[in-house]
Design an enzyme around this catalytic site. Structure first.
Site, PDB file in Angstrom:
ATOM      1  N   HIS A  18       0.831  -1.205   0.000  1.00  0.00           N
ATOM      2  CA  HIS A  18       0.000   0.000   0.000  1.00  0.00           C
ATOM      3  C   HIS A  18       0.868   1.259   0.000  1.00  0.00           C
ATOM      4  O   HIS A  18       1.569   1.536   0.974  1.00  0.00           O
ATOM      5  CB  HIS A  18      -0.895  -0.024   1.238  1.00  0.00           C
ATOM      6  N   HIS A  60      -0.895  10.927  -2.378  1.00  0.00           N
ATOM      7  CA  HIS A  60      -2.217  10.560  -1.885  1.00  0.00           C
ATOM      8  C   HIS A  60      -3.096  11.758  -1.594  1.00  0.00           C
ATOM      9  O   HIS A  60      -4.234  11.839  -2.046  1.00  0.00           O
ATOM     10  CB  HIS A  60      -2.092   9.701  -0.619  1.00  0.00           C
TER      11      HIS A  60
END
Length: 261
Positions: A18, A60
């Site tokens: 991730h 992100h």
């Protein structure tokens, strides 16, 4: 006996890095992705936004405040300006700090493509277009992936349902995963729309016998409270993989893929 052992290996829950190995290295950086490529995992997950001049960058948050030593919205910086921002990284030696940069998607592809071709490494690209609706993002990422010739190794995901629909409409053959806060929301979308995977929060697997209700991969993700990012440190919540598999989860996105291996 050998056949049974092989079947068990094939059924094992799949591990994804991730934002790369993001507990040990700064998230969504070439350092984190390079580290992830050293392990026999299924794939890496990353996030994309667009710069002021329309370049695809891997980060992100919609703002640079949390991960860099600057502040402001990603869309207000040109690529050249974003490249000047410093991301805290591992000390190269005692007393000396090295800094990482926000990478472009092309830089990530250059790093990861050889691993895609050699060992089948997959790349999950999350389109971060729920808060900022980047116009043309879908077309741009599809074109870029096609230019690099790695279509077979890409999965697109987003919390933006319209974006997932648009990707499938533009290129029906692409693989997509719907992101949502719960398994039930993911399942509801899949029942009404073409999609290739469910990506629910691991804390809200609220569908009984999930594996029996969908034939799609179920890739669960966790939140920062339970899986911190570098350099925060702190305790990581490790998952019961067998238990998740019994529920119907097929894959997990984790900041610590190395620990599960």
């Amino acid at each position: 006996m050998r056949c049974l052992r092989k079947r068990k290996e094939l059924a094992a829950l799949k591990i994804w890095a991730h934002r790369g190995c993001s507990y040990a290295y700064p998230e969504n950086t070439l350092q984190a992705f390079e580290a992830a490529c050293r392990y026999p995992i299924t794939g890496i997950e990353l996030d994309i936004q667009l710069s002021k001049d329309g370049k695809i960058v891997v980060i992100h948050d919609e703002k640079v405040d949390r991960t860099t030593k600057a502040s402001g919205r990603v869309l207000d910086f040109t690529l050249e300006e974003l490249k000047q921002l410093k991301i805290e990284s591992h000390p190269d030696m005692e007393g000396v700090t090295q800094y990482a940069q926000i990478p472009t998607i092309e830089e990530v592809f250059e790093l990861v493509k050889p691993h895609c071709l050699k060992q089948g490494m997959l790349i999950n690209i999350e389109l971060k277009n729920s808060v900022v609706r980047y116009e043309g993002m879908e077309e741009l990422i599809l074109e870029t992936v096609n230019e690099w010739g790695i279509q077979d190794y890409i999965i697109y995901s987003s919390f933006n349902q319209e974006s997932i629909k648009m990707l499938k409409k533009k290129e029906p053959s692409v693989k997509t995963g719907i992101l949502a806060a719960s398994a039930s929301d993911c399942l509801a979308f899949s029942e009404a729309n073409p999609v290739d995977a469910l990506h629910p929060c691991i804390k809200n697997l609220d569908v009984e016998n999930l594996g029996e209700k969908t034939g799609l991969p179920v890739r669960a993700w966790n939140i920062r409270k339970y899986e911190p990012f570098y350099p925060d440190g702190g305790e990581v919540e490790m998952q019961d993989l067998d238990g998740l598999e019994r529920i119907g989860v097929t894959d997990i996105f984790t900041n610590v893929p190395e620990r599960y291996l």
